[in-house]
Scaffold this motif. Sequence first.
Motif, PDB file in Angstrom:
ATOM      1  N   ARG A 189       0.833  -1.206   0.000  1.00  0.00           N
ATOM      2  CA  ARG A 189       0.000   0.000   0.000  1.00  0.00           C
ATOM      3  C   ARG A 189       0.867   1.256   0.000  1.00  0.00           C
ATOM      4  NH1 ARG A 189      -3.314  -2.800   3.770  1.00  0.00           N
ATOM      5  NH2 ARG A 189      -2.379  -1.627   5.492  1.00  0.00           N
ATOM      6  N   ILE A 190       1.954   1.226   0.787  1.00  0.00           N
ATOM      7  CA  ILE A 190       2.861   2.378   0.817  1.00  0.00           C
ATOM      8  C   ILE A 190       3.519   2.575  -0.544  1.00  0.00           C
ATOM      9  CG2 ILE A 190       5.008   3.275   1.814  1.00  0.00           C
ATOM     10  CD1 ILE A 190       4.252   1.860   4.409  1.00  0.00           C
ATOM     11  N   MET A 191       3.969   1.490  -1.157  1.00  0.00           N
ATOM     12  CA  MET A 191       4.630   1.594  -2.461  1.00  0.00           C
ATOM     13  C   MET A 191       3.661   2.028  -3.554  1.00  0.00           C
ATOM     14  SD  MET A 191       7.180  -1.723  -2.344  1.00  0.00           S
ATOM     15  CE  MET A 191       7.976  -1.285  -3.893  1.00  0.00           C
ATOM     16  N   GLU A 192       2.399   1.589  -3.478  1.00  0.00           N
ATOM     17  CA  GLU A 192       1.401   2.035  -4.442  1.00  0.00           C
ATOM     18  C   GLU A 192       1.155   3.534  -4.297  1.00  0.00           C
ATOM     19  OE1 GLU A 192      -1.966  -0.398  -3.738  1.00  0.00           O
ATOM     20  OE2 GLU A 192      -1.150  -2.152  -4.794  1.00  0.00           O
ATOM     21  N   HIS A 193       1.132   4.000  -3.047  1.00  0.00           N
ATOM     22  CA  HIS A 193       0.946   5.432  -2.815  1.00  0.00           C
ATOM     23  C   HIS A 193       2.122   6.236  -3.372  1.00  0.00           C
ATOM     24  CE1 HIS A 193      -0.271   9.144  -0.850  1.00  0.00           C
ATOM     25  NE2 HIS A 193       0.934   9.243  -0.313  1.00  0.00           N
ATOM     26  N   GLN A 194       3.332   5.659  -3.276  1.00  0.00           N
ATOM     27  CA  GLN A 194       4.525   6.341  -3.769  1.00  0.00           C
ATOM     28  C   GLN A 194       4.800   6.064  -5.247  1.00  0.00           C
ATOM     29  OE1 GLN A 194       7.525   4.815  -1.080  1.00  0.00           O
ATOM     30  NE2 GLN A 194       7.149   6.425   0.428  1.00  0.00           N
ATOM     31  N   ASN A 195       3.942   5.239  -5.848  1.00  0.00           N
ATOM     32  CA  ASN A 195       4.120   4.879  -7.255  1.00  0.00           C
ATOM     33  C   ASN A 195       5.469   4.203  -7.496  1.00  0.00           C
ATOM     34  OD1 ASN A 195       3.485   4.653  -9.985  1.00  0.00           O
ATOM     35  ND2 ASN A 195       4.329   6.664 -10.495  1.00  0.00           N
ATOM     36  N   THR A 196       5.812   3.260  -6.615  1.00  0.00           N
ATOM     37  CA  THR A 196       7.095   2.563  -6.739  1.00  0.00           C
ATOM     38  C   THR A 196       6.935   1.050  -6.811  1.00  0.00           C
ATOM     39  OG1 THR A 196       7.335   2.616  -4.325  1.00  0.00           O
ATOM     40  CG2 THR A 196       8.419   4.369  -5.585  1.00  0.00           C
ATOM     41  N   VAL A 197       5.714   0.554  -7.025  1.00  0.00           N
ATOM     42  CA  VAL A 197       5.516  -0.888  -7.157  1.00  0.00           C
ATOM     43  C   VAL A 197       6.081  -1.337  -8.496  1.00  0.00           C
ATOM     44  CG1 VAL A 197       3.833  -2.754  -7.268  1.00  0.00           C
ATOM     45  CG2 VAL A 197       3.472  -0.843  -5.704  1.00  0.00           C
ATOM     46  N   ALA A 198       7.053  -2.246  -8.460  1.00  0.00           N
ATOM     47  CA  ALA A 198       7.726  -2.661  -9.699  1.00  0.00           C
ATOM     48  C   ALA A 198       7.288  -4.042 -10.177  1.00  0.00           C
ATOM     49  CB  ALA A 198       9.238  -2.651  -9.502  1.00  0.00           C
ATOM     50  N   SER A 199       6.769  -4.861  -9.277  1.00  0.00           N
ATOM     51  CA  SER A 199       6.472  -6.242  -9.642  1.00  0.00           C
ATOM     52  C   SER A 199       5.364  -6.342 -10.687  1.00  0.00           C
ATOM     53  CB  SER A 199       6.069  -7.034  -8.391  1.00  0.00           C
ATOM     54  OG  SER A 199       4.951  -6.445  -7.760  1.00  0.00           O
ATOM     55  N   SER A 200       4.439  -5.367 -10.698  1.00  0.00           N
ATOM     56  CA  SER A 200       3.305  -5.405 -11.622  1.00  0.00           C
ATOM     57  C   SER A 200       3.441  -4.368 -12.733  1.00  0.00           C
ATOM     58  CB  SER A 200       1.995  -5.169 -10.856  1.00  0.00           C
ATOM     59  OG  SER A 200       2.016  -3.911 -10.200  1.00  0.00           O
ATOM     60  N   GLN A 201       4.598  -3.746 -12.859  1.00  0.00           N
ATOM     61  CA  GLN A 201       4.776  -2.696 -13.853  1.00  0.00           C
ATOM     62  C   GLN A 201       6.006  -2.979 -14.705  1.00  0.00           C
ATOM     63  OE1 GLN A 201       4.778   1.163 -12.029  1.00  0.00           O
ATOM     64  NE2 GLN A 201       2.985   0.752 -10.783  1.00  0.00           N
ATOM     65  N   GLN A 202       6.014  -2.383 -15.884  1.00  0.00           N
ATOM     66  CA  GLN A 202       7.142  -2.530 -16.786  1.00  0.00           C
ATOM     67  C   GLN A 202       8.009  -1.275 -16.755  1.00  0.00           C
ATOM     68  OE1 GLN A 202       5.312  -3.346 -20.566  1.00  0.00           O
ATOM     69  NE2 GLN A 202       5.016  -5.522 -20.109  1.00  0.00           N
ATOM     70  N   VAL A 203       9.195  -1.406 -17.336  1.00  0.00           N
ATOM     71  CA  VAL A 203      10.093  -0.256 -17.427  1.00  0.00           C
ATOM     72  C   VAL A 203       9.427   0.826 -18.272  1.00  0.00           C
ATOM     73  CG1 VAL A 203      12.302   0.567 -18.303  1.00  0.00           C
ATOM     74  CG2 VAL A 203      12.153  -1.652 -17.157  1.00  0.00           C
ATOM     75  N   ARG A 204       9.404   2.023 -17.730  1.00  0.00           N
ATOM     76  CA  ARG A 204       8.759   3.144 -18.413  1.00  0.00           C
ATOM     77  C   ARG A 204       9.830   3.996 -19.090  1.00  0.00           C
ATOM     78  NH1 ARG A 204       3.735   2.605 -19.281  1.00  0.00           N
ATOM     79  NH2 ARG A 204       3.514   4.899 -19.347  1.00  0.00           N
ATOM     80  N   MET A 205       9.847   3.985 -20.428  1.00  0.00           N
ATOM     81  CA  MET A 205      10.848   4.734 -21.170  1.00  0.00           C
ATOM     82  C   MET A 205      10.715   6.234 -20.933  1.00  0.00           C
ATOM     83  SD  MET A 205      12.810   2.583 -22.405  1.00  0.00           S
ATOM     84  CE  MET A 205      13.818   3.813 -23.224  1.00  0.00           C
ATOM     85  N   ALA A 206       9.494   6.688 -20.677  1.00  0.00           N
ATOM     86  CA  ALA A 206       9.306   8.119 -20.402  1.00  0.00           C
ATOM     87  C   ALA A 206      10.064   8.522 -19.148  1.00  0.00           C
ATOM     88  CB  ALA A 206       7.813   8.422 -20.245  1.00  0.00           C
TER      89      ALA A 206
END
Length: 291
Positions: free
Chosen positions: A50-67
């Motif tokens: 929950r803390i990482m979702e709030h900080q937008n730092t969850v990496a396990s469900s996300q891909q590398v963002r080129m932007a």
Amino acid sequence: MDTKWLPWQRIFVVIGAISLLWSLLGPFVLADYPDTAGFLSSDERQLILRIMEHQNTVASSQQVRMAQVKMALVDPKVWLWTTIDFCANAATQVNGMFGPSIIESQGYSPQTAQALTALTNFMAFSGMASIAYIARILRGSSTAIALSNILTMCGFMLALCSSNPTVHMVALFVFSFASPQPAAHGPAWQMCNLQGNTKPAMAAAMSSAFGGLGPLATAFVYRDEDRPKYTRGHLVCLLMTVLCLITTLVLRRVLTKENKRRNQGHVDLSELTDEQIQDLADNHPHFRYRL
């Protein structure tokens, strides 16, 4: 051809072997993400997520963002932190690489020099261990780093202004304590001011790659022909520390102005998609930088 290894070569082999064997445990004891960490309880895992979702730092469900990769590459703040790392790492390695040579050049016996080296190494450890507490007391990482830069500068100036061996030892103790502090705390200051699932990793890679070149510069300015004062080396590291201090103060000013700008304005994000909001990273109008 003599294939017998010298003592210092054996040390490298032993230390390298220990590191290699220790690294083999990594795949078994290090978890990639909090949601795959077996040593966390279910409640702890959910709280961290929950803390990482709030900080937008969850990496396990996300891909590398080129932007966010591009954002890190063109962000002046990231390059300022990288400059701090470069200068700090250059000054930090004086004791680590040349401490024994500096001490022995002051007329001490090899045995005494070895004992004094242990003390300077303890001073370096004390400096790195205490910087987080100093930052907390001073209520700011930038203030703590600036203070350590000033102490480091005093140490190098003391060494440059005197030929007395005792004064040189005092100077070595001073900059051995203070110079590692920016190198130890700078990355922490940087990471707490970056958001996103990709930008912090990219910024950390940039700091490690370019900031880690600092010791390479130090290696070429401490020469045997400069014994016992090592004027060239101390002067270069003094200038590096001055640059580190200036960069720290400039970065603090930049972060302060950006926080004030965000406090004064309101930005409408209603027309942005979730991915676009994620790619704002630390440029999100609700994010505030820590000084």
